[in-house]
Design an enzyme around this catalytic site. Structure first.
Site, PDB file in Angstrom:
ATOM      1  N   ASN A   9       0.827  -1.229  -0.010  1.00  0.00           N
ATOM      2  CA  ASN A   9       0.227   0.051  -0.091  1.00  0.00           C
ATOM      3  C   ASN A   9       0.828   1.103  -0.131  1.00  0.00           C
ATOM      4  O   ASN A   9       1.602   1.569   0.989  1.00  0.00           O
ATOM      5  CB  ASN A   9      -0.905  -0.106   1.452  1.00  0.00           C
ATOM      6  CG  ASN A   9      -1.856   1.241   1.279  1.00  0.00           C
ATOM      7  OD1 ASN A   9      -1.956   1.991   0.564  1.00  0.00           O
ATOM      8  ND2 ASN A   9      -2.193   1.371   2.624  1.00  0.00           N
ATOM      9  N   TRP A  10       1.098   1.889  -1.285  1.00  0.00           N
ATOM     10  CA  TRP A  10       2.051   3.235  -1.161  1.00  0.00           C
ATOM     11  C   TRP A  10       1.483   4.271  -0.519  1.00  0.00           C
ATOM     12  O   TRP A  10       2.164   5.247  -0.219  1.00  0.00           O
ATOM     13  CB  TRP A  10       2.060   3.167  -2.752  1.00  0.00           C
ATOM     14  CG  TRP A  10       3.162   2.211  -3.628  1.00  0.00           C
ATOM     15  CD1 TRP A  10       3.338   1.259  -3.039  1.00  0.00           C
ATOM     16  CD2 TRP A  10       3.398   2.446  -4.876  1.00  0.00           C
ATOM     17  NE1 TRP A  10       3.994   0.429  -4.035  1.00  0.00           N
ATOM     18  CE2 TRP A  10       4.133   1.195  -5.028  1.00  0.00           C
ATOM     19  CE3 TRP A  10       3.362   3.268  -5.842  1.00  0.00           C
ATOM     20  CZ2 TRP A  10       4.528   0.960  -6.310  1.00  0.00           C
ATOM     21  CZ3 TRP A  10       3.971   3.234  -7.021  1.00  0.00           C
ATOM     22  CH2 TRP A  10       4.442   2.019  -7.318  1.00  0.00           C
ATOM     23  N   LYS A  11       0.064   4.297  -0.226  1.00  0.00           N
ATOM     24  CA  LYS A  11      -0.389   5.241   0.515  1.00  0.00           C
ATOM     25  C   LYS A  11      -0.270   6.851  -0.419  1.00  0.00           C
ATOM     26  O   LYS A  11      -0.257   6.726  -1.636  1.00  0.00           O
ATOM     27  CB  LYS A  11       0.012   5.583   1.978  1.00  0.00           C
ATOM     28  CG  LYS A  11      -0.180   4.497   2.545  1.00  0.00           C
ATOM     29  CD  LYS A  11       0.064   4.398   4.357  1.00  0.00           C
ATOM     30  CE  LYS A  11      -0.033   3.125   4.999  1.00  0.00           C
ATOM     31  NZ  LYS A  11       0.010   3.209   6.317  1.00  0.00           N
ATOM     32  N   HIS A  96      -9.696   0.971   4.968  1.00  0.00           N
ATOM     33  CA  HIS A  96      -8.199   1.110   5.533  1.00  0.00           C
ATOM     34  C   HIS A  96      -8.478   1.978   6.821  1.00  0.00           C
ATOM     35  O   HIS A  96      -9.152   3.146   6.621  1.00  0.00           O
ATOM     36  CB  HIS A  96      -7.190   1.766   4.523  1.00  0.00           C
ATOM     37  CG  HIS A  96      -5.862   1.694   5.166  1.00  0.00           C
ATOM     38  ND1 HIS A  96      -5.319   2.650   6.093  1.00  0.00           N
ATOM     39  CD2 HIS A  96      -4.924   0.773   5.103  1.00  0.00           C
ATOM     40  CE1 HIS A  96      -4.041   2.205   6.634  1.00  0.00           C
ATOM     41  NE2 HIS A  96      -3.869   1.144   5.969  1.00  0.00           N
ATOM     42  N   GLU A  98      -6.942   4.623   8.023  1.00  0.00           N
ATOM     43  CA  GLU A  98      -6.837   5.900   7.674  1.00  0.00           C
ATOM     44  C   GLU A  98      -7.798   6.408   6.957  1.00  0.00           C
ATOM     45  O   GLU A  98      -8.386   7.631   7.213  1.00  0.00           O
ATOM     46  CB  GLU A  98      -5.519   6.014   6.778  1.00  0.00           C
ATOM     47  CG  GLU A  98      -4.257   5.910   7.622  1.00  0.00           C
ATOM     48  CD  GLU A  98      -3.022   5.578   6.780  1.00  0.00           C
ATOM     49  OE1 GLU A  98      -1.755   5.125   7.443  1.00  0.00           O
ATOM     50  OE2 GLU A  98      -2.948   5.382   5.435  1.00  0.00           O
ATOM     51  N   GLU A 167      -5.604  -4.857  10.641  1.00  0.00           N
ATOM     52  CA  GLU A 167      -4.555  -4.073  10.942  1.00  0.00           C
ATOM     53  C   GLU A 167      -4.907  -3.451  12.357  1.00  0.00           C
ATOM     54  O   GLU A 167      -5.736  -2.952  12.756  1.00  0.00           O
ATOM     55  CB  GLU A 167      -4.835  -2.520  10.082  1.00  0.00           C
ATOM     56  CG  GLU A 167      -4.983  -2.684   8.691  1.00  0.00           C
ATOM     57  CD  GLU A 167      -5.308  -1.529   8.381  1.00  0.00           C
ATOM     58  OE1 GLU A 167      -4.461  -0.679   7.751  1.00  0.00           O
ATOM     59  OE2 GLU A 167      -6.563  -0.887   8.397  1.00  0.00           O
ATOM     60  N   GLY A 173       3.026   2.437  11.520  1.00  0.00           N
ATOM     61  CA  GLY A 173       3.897   3.457  11.478  1.00  0.00           C
ATOM     62  C   GLY A 173       4.445   3.891  12.921  1.00  0.00           C
ATOM     63  O   GLY A 173       5.040   4.802  12.849  1.00  0.00           O
ATOM     64  N   GLY A 234       2.912  -1.400   4.411  1.00  0.00           N
ATOM     65  CA  GLY A 234       2.937   0.078   4.045  1.00  0.00           C
ATOM     66  C   GLY A 234       4.412   0.638   3.719  1.00  0.00           C
ATOM     67  O   GLY A 234       4.845   0.384   2.750  1.00  0.00           O
ATOM     68  N   GLY A 235       4.884   1.235   4.664  1.00  0.00           N
ATOM     69  CA  GLY A 235       6.565   1.798   4.431  1.00  0.00           C
ATOM     70  C   GLY A 235       7.180   0.910   3.721  1.00  0.00           C
ATOM     71  O   GLY A 235       8.071   1.328   3.001  1.00  0.00           O
TER      72      GLY A 235
END
Length: 252
Positions: A9-11, A96, A98, A167, A173, A234-235
């Site tokens: 997931n590049w966000k 998600h 977020e 999640e 993060g 993610g990251g």
């Protein structure tokens, strides 16, 4: 059949040019490999039409990070499931944490998004998970079960087309990671409520990914759990060496 999956997931990262370069680098890194898992990259909307034809479709699936809860019309700035599918993308991340936290996405909104994604031939990667206060109050099972209502209105046939991603919001993060035992415990709970709703066969065939600070150093231990079928990354998905390190956890 239940699949092992590593999805990135590049966000909101990478310009179009940087995203194309990242996709090309991943494509090259996997060119002579046979990963023991499905590999997916979920990119910002503007990347989809450029990245999808660049990657080897048999090895790398492409998805969006969201889609609208409406079919089409006067919804300025929104991108429909049909538009996502028209780029050649095959997946879409929905629900998600977020999106839930920053954009107020509710169970009802997400139910519409999931149905529209499926109607347009997309595979939803549907996210669920609790925040720190909920985990500390030992309410994670209750929270996750309530979030699953968005997909529990689906027919058994449609439910069998989705991927779930758990999640622990407190581990995204933050550098914190759910222990392998914590991950297994809640993944097993999720599978049990799917079995209660749709039966053991569908539950056993549902891929449930872990999404919370998964990296090459802990991926193998997390993925060794019987109910953890991969990761939503993610990251670490923004750097090919890290992302490939997580993919390789299934090869070891």
């Amino acid at each position: 059949m239940r699949k092992n999956i590593v999805a990135g997931n590049w966000k909101m990262n990478k310009t179009l040019q940087e995203g194309i370069a990242l996709a090309k680098e991943l494509n090259e890194a996997l060119a002579n490999e046979k990963p023991n898992c499905d590999v997916i990259i979920c990119t910002p909307f503007i990347h989809l039409a450029s990245v999808t034809p660049l990657v080897h479709a048999a090895k790398i699936g492409v998805g969006a990070e969201n889609c609208a809860d409406k079919v089409s019309g006067a919804y300025t700035g929104e991108v429909s499931a049909e538009m996502v599918a028209s780029t050649g993308a095959k997946y879409v991340i929905l629900g998600h944490s977020e999106r839930r936290a920053y954009y107020g996405e509710t169970v009802a909104i997400l139910e519409e998004k999931v149905k529209l994604a499926l109607a347009n031939g997309l595979t939803p990667i549907f996210c669920i998970g609790e925040v720190l206060e909920e985990r500390e109050a030992n309410k994670q099972n209750e929270v996750v079960a309530a979030q699953m209502e968005s997909v529990f209105s689906l027919s058994a046939e449609d439910f069998s087309k989705i991927v779930l991603a758990y999640e622990p919001v407190w581990a995204i993060g933050t550098g914190k990671t759910a222990s392998p035992e914590q991950a297994q415990e809640i993944h097993a709970f999720i599978r049990s409520i799917v079995a209660d709703k749709y039966g053991k066969e569908i539950a056993d065939n549902t891929s449930i990914l872990y999404g919370g600070s998964c990296k090459p150093s802990n991926a193998k231990e997390l993925f060794a759990n019987p109910d953890v079928d991969g990761g939503l990354i993610g990251g670490a998905a923004l750097k090919v060496s890290d992302f490939k390190g997580i993919i390789d956890a299934f090869n070891a």
